[in-house]
Design a protein around this motif. Sequence first.
Motif, PDB file in Angstrom:
ATOM      1  N   UNK A 394     -28.429 -33.680   6.256  1.00 24.67           N
ATOM      2  CA  UNK A 394     -27.436 -33.227   7.228  1.00 24.67           C
ATOM      3  C   UNK A 394     -27.839 -33.610   8.646  1.00 24.67           C
ATOM      4  N   UNK A 395     -27.392 -34.780   9.135  1.00 25.72           N
ATOM      5  CA  UNK A 395     -27.660 -35.138  10.532  1.00 25.72           C
ATOM      6  C   UNK A 395     -27.105 -34.099  11.495  1.00 25.72           C
ATOM      7  N   UNK A 396     -25.962 -33.505  11.152  1.00 23.31           N
ATOM      8  CA  UNK A 396     -25.343 -32.518  12.046  1.00 23.31           C
ATOM      9  C   UNK A 396     -26.226 -31.295  12.226  1.00 23.31           C
ATOM     10  N   UNK A 397     -26.922 -30.868  11.161  1.00 19.52           N
ATOM     11  CA  UNK A 397     -27.818 -29.717  11.266  1.00 19.52           C
ATOM     12  C   UNK A 397     -28.945 -30.012  12.242  1.00 19.52           C
ATOM     13  N   UNK A 398     -29.494 -31.234  12.193  1.00 19.92           N
ATOM     14  CA  UNK A 398     -30.570 -31.617  13.118  1.00 19.92           C
ATOM     15  C   UNK A 398     -30.028 -31.697  14.540  1.00 19.92           C
ATOM     16  N   UNK A 399     -28.848 -32.284  14.713  1.00 20.33           N
ATOM     17  CA  UNK A 399     -28.262 -32.396  16.059  1.00 20.33           C
ATOM     18  C   UNK A 399     -28.023 -31.017  16.663  1.00 20.33           C
ATOM     19  N   UNK A 400     -27.513 -30.116  15.855  1.00 10.59           N
ATOM     20  CA  UNK A 400     -27.235 -28.762  16.345  1.00 10.59           C
ATOM     21  C   UNK A 400     -28.509 -28.092  16.845  1.00 10.59           C
ATOM     22  N   UNK A 401     -29.605 -28.301  16.124  1.00  7.48           N
ATOM     23  CA  UNK A 401     -30.878 -27.714  16.559  1.00  7.48           C
ATOM     24  C   UNK A 401     -31.359 -28.318  17.866  1.00  7.48           C
ATOM     25  N   UNK A 402     -31.367 -29.638  17.980  1.00  5.47           N
ATOM     26  CA  UNK A 402     -31.946 -30.274  19.156  1.00  5.47           C
ATOM     27  C   UNK A 402     -31.119 -29.998  20.407  1.00  5.47           C
ATOM     28  N   UNK A 442     -31.450 -43.955  14.503  1.00  6.56           N
ATOM     29  CA  UNK A 442     -30.141 -44.602  14.444  1.00  6.56           C
ATOM     30  C   UNK A 442     -29.129 -43.726  13.723  1.00  6.56           C
ATOM     31  N   UNK A 443     -29.563 -43.044  12.662  1.00  8.87           N
ATOM     32  CA  UNK A 443     -28.661 -42.144  11.944  1.00  8.87           C
ATOM     33  C   UNK A 443     -28.206 -41.000  12.839  1.00  8.87           C
ATOM     34  N   UNK A 444     -29.121 -40.462  13.636  1.00 11.02           N
ATOM     35  CA  UNK A 444     -28.790 -39.325  14.487  1.00 11.02           C
ATOM     36  C   UNK A 444     -27.844 -39.690  15.623  1.00 11.02           C
ATOM     37  N   UNK A 445     -27.963 -40.905  16.182  1.00 16.18           N
ATOM     38  CA  UNK A 445     -27.117 -41.267  17.331  1.00 16.18           C
ATOM     39  C   UNK A 445     -25.910 -42.100  16.925  1.00 16.18           C
ATOM     40  N   UNK A 446     -25.715 -42.276  15.621  1.00 17.70           N
ATOM     41  CA  UNK A 446     -24.582 -43.068  15.146  1.00 17.70           C
ATOM     42  C   UNK A 446     -23.300 -42.236  15.226  1.00 17.70           C
ATOM     43  N   UNK A 447     -22.347 -42.609  16.070  1.00 16.91           N
ATOM     44  CA  UNK A 447     -21.110 -41.823  16.194  1.00 16.91           C
ATOM     45  C   UNK A 447     -20.291 -41.801  14.915  1.00 16.91           C
ATOM     46  N   UNK A 448     -20.506 -42.778  14.033  1.00 17.89           N
ATOM     47  CA  UNK A 448     -19.688 -42.879  12.833  1.00 17.89           C
ATOM     48  C   UNK A 448     -19.934 -41.729  11.859  1.00 17.89           C
ATOM     49  N   UNK A 449     -21.132 -41.120  11.882  1.00 13.23           N
ATOM     50  CA  UNK A 449     -21.347 -39.994  10.972  1.00 13.23           C
ATOM     51  C   UNK A 449     -21.243 -38.643  11.671  1.00 13.23           C
ATOM     52  N   UNK A 450     -20.686 -38.655  12.884  1.00 11.49           N
ATOM     53  CA  UNK A 450     -20.374 -37.400  13.582  1.00 11.49           C
ATOM     54  C   UNK A 450     -18.920 -37.059  13.255  1.00 11.49           C
ATOM     55  N   UNK A 451     -18.726 -36.315  12.181  1.00 16.77           N
ATOM     56  CA  UNK A 451     -17.387 -36.087  11.671  1.00 16.77           C
ATOM     57  C   UNK A 451     -16.624 -35.101  12.547  1.00 16.77           C
ATOM     58  N   UNK A 678     -30.539 -52.048  16.633  1.00 14.47           N
ATOM     59  CA  UNK A 678     -29.166 -52.451  16.865  1.00 14.47           C
ATOM     60  C   UNK A 678     -28.512 -51.316  17.632  1.00 14.47           C
ATOM     61  N   UNK A 679     -28.464 -51.451  18.952  1.00 12.86           N
ATOM     62  CA  UNK A 679     -28.018 -50.365  19.797  1.00 12.86           C
ATOM     63  C   UNK A 679     -26.527 -50.111  19.649  1.00 12.86           C
ATOM     64  N   UNK A 680     -26.140 -48.870  19.764  1.00 16.39           N
ATOM     65  CA  UNK A 680     -24.732 -48.501  19.809  1.00 16.39           C
ATOM     66  C   UNK A 680     -24.587 -47.511  20.944  1.00 16.39           C
ATOM     67  N   UNK A 681     -24.004 -47.945  22.058  1.00 18.03           N
ATOM     68  CA  UNK A 681     -23.973 -47.129  23.263  1.00 18.03           C
ATOM     69  C   UNK A 681     -22.532 -46.850  23.685  1.00 18.03           C
ATOM     70  N   UNK A 682     -21.828 -45.958  23.000  1.00 16.97           N
ATOM     71  CA  UNK A 682     -20.454 -45.684  23.386  1.00 16.97           C
ATOM     72  C   UNK A 682     -20.401 -44.909  24.684  1.00 16.97           C
ATOM     73  N   UNK A 683     -19.409 -45.216  25.511  1.00 19.26           N
ATOM     74  CA  UNK A 683     -19.217 -44.455  26.742  1.00 19.26           C
ATOM     75  C   UNK A 683     -18.634 -43.109  26.400  1.00 19.26           C
ATOM     76  N   UNK A 684     -19.115 -42.071  27.024  1.00 20.21           N
ATOM     77  CA  UNK A 684     -18.645 -40.745  26.690  1.00 20.21           C
ATOM     78  C   UNK A 684     -17.170 -40.557  27.022  1.00 20.21           C
ATOM     79  N   UNK A 685     -16.677 -41.224  28.073  1.00 18.86           N
ATOM     80  CA  UNK A 685     -15.276 -41.089  28.444  1.00 18.86           C
ATOM     81  C   UNK A 685     -14.374 -41.970  27.612  1.00 18.86           C
TER      82      UNK A 685
END
Length: 724
Positions: A394-402, A442-451, A678-685
């Motif tokens: 669960x990447x989301x569980x780790x993100x929520x903690x950090x 990469x898994x943690x910062x990948x926007x594609x698995x942030x559902x 392989x960087x993926x740097x989406x703009x927040x806006x």
Amino acid sequence: MSDTRRRVKVYTLNEDRQWDDRGTGHVSSTFVERLKGISLLVRAESDGSLLLESKISPNTAYQKQQDTLIVWSEADNYDLALSFQEKAGCDEIWEKICQVQGKDPALDITQDPIDESEEERFEEIPETSHLVELPPCELSRLEEIADLVTSVLSSPIRREKLALALMSEGYIKKLLGLFRVCEDLDNREGLHHLYEIVRGVLFLNKAALFEVMFSDDCIMDVVGCLEYDPALVQPKRHREFLTKTAKFKEVIPITDSELRQKIHQTYRVQYIQDIILPTPSVFEENFLSTLTSFIFFNKVEIVSMLQEDEKFLTEVFAQLTDEATEDSKRRELVNFVKEFCAFSQTLQPQNRDAFFKTLANLGILPALEIVMGMDDLQVRAAATDIFSYLVEFSPSMVREFVMQEPQQTDDDVLLINVVIKQMICDSDPELGGAVQLMGLLRTLIDPENMLASTNKTEKTEFLSFFYKYCMHVLTAPLLANTAHEKNSKVLVLMNSKHTFLALSVGRPGLVFIQGALRFMRRIIGLKDEYYNRYIIKGNLFEPVINALLDNGTRYNLLNSAIIELFEFIKVEDIKSLIAHIVDNFYKALESIEYVQTFKGLKGRYEQEKDRQSQRLNRYRRDARSLDEDEELWFNDDDDDDDGEAVEKSRMEDDFSDSYGKYMEAKKGKLLLVLPQVQFSLPRLQHLQTAMVGLVDYPDDEDEEEEEEEEEEEQSPRKRPRLSS
């Protein structure tokens, strides 16, 4: 309160011979009108839905295993199992099954499974001859016993009858008694026969026999018999390994004797299956399916028992994070948690979900934050493996903690920053740990698995957190390399001259150059004007164009990638970048005529100038209005510059503070691994901006021969290099 005696898990055997958990519910036996008979019904405890509806067929062979399992096969080899929470519930349902079939509940199998090929051959066998007649269990009859056991393996019905005979006469324990006698007398012939006998009994594939053979009283003698393979010159020493080398260490004392026995038994049975038994032949490949199931259900039971013992796990995490804990003790604790997580992989998804939530509630992530930053390499490696289980689950569980950490601690000890620093400072020459951590990051910062369905704000909140608290740590090595360079961040790598980085094309530094170019291509692919303005302001096309001019007339990956970059800008008509390129670099590029890319850029530029001119002529306003608009525009631009200057100053301060704290401690160990990301740097806006794929970079084999290198050395430069 629900009746726990009837609480069961429903399992089905999949094509890979692994048990799939179909859910937890309560079982009952009742007459079903539609099926015209007494049936087993299991309704889910969560919503009451029907998990299982199976008629008790008079011709189906039901087996009772391990006191809490009932296993049977339905049509087309569809195997089912009910795992009861309590033995009493299993006995109750077993008696009902035996009652329907008219069988004795004292038996562990209701009838003999006969395949179609054998049904005709044995239809005339009298009912009373249901057992195989075993020779007396004596030393002089071991060869006869071995021949009998080996001969029945090809016949399903004879295997069943032999298994019943072995159980009914207590024969297994008598055989193991003979093993001890043979070993005392060094009777090699008898020991070889016992090897064949025990191996054959295992291949009978009966859980009831396994319960006897793998009990505390018998299992080491079973291992001993399997040491005397007749094909070996000298017997193996498996018992010596299991008793002396593989010692069980209780990192925290286990007070539950049943749990301790189950752990010992599972380890030894797994050792028998994986190490001792030879790889089965095609004929034998299905003979050990029940052994696999035995191990599987043992592991499920161990994980469940440990998970329910909150006192035990609480003590594990308390000692793991206690500063007073000795290094050797902490190493044992973290290895235990790693093995615990590995065992959880035998669980089905819903059970794993409960397992990892239990670990999260007990503080697994704060504990990892501490142990991953320790100097002990073994502890860090085990902690990284545990972290990978959590991220994979669960990447989301780790993100929520950090994201909750900044309220409690400073940037230096944030979990993700600890991961980044371990990645950057990996001491392994082959960067094994760095590569593993890179994948997790990469898994943690990948926007594609942030559902979005899970948390609509996860992308915005986590990426904001990452850029605010972690990006300066990730880019610290690059910033250190560019501290005295005009080029910014990654693009300084375009000038790399390290010969040890040469590829097969013979171009020094091409690995770094392509990594930097790939990074810039990804940013431009976002088509975000914020990034475009940054590129223009930093004059970041200069090192790219210099690399193109330095490449000369070579037709290779670097040439193709740079041309594709400018072709993308032309096709997508990115006006701000086109104007910047033509205004500043066209004189150096206009001589390149083997592609029409740069002439096309100039054409786009001139077309846009014509459109702007026509628009001004058509909608010319009074001078006063125009002056006011221009003044507003310039005022906005000044404000923008001021904001950027403040931001740049803040970033430099952040870098100086955070990077300096750990750079000094890791001096001499810093390894630049970032160009491989392989960087993926989406703009927040602009999170919904379409992503455009990168240029493919396959291996560039034999693109340049030595003759080309010699020709270039002899020929003068054909293109000017841009001045800096």
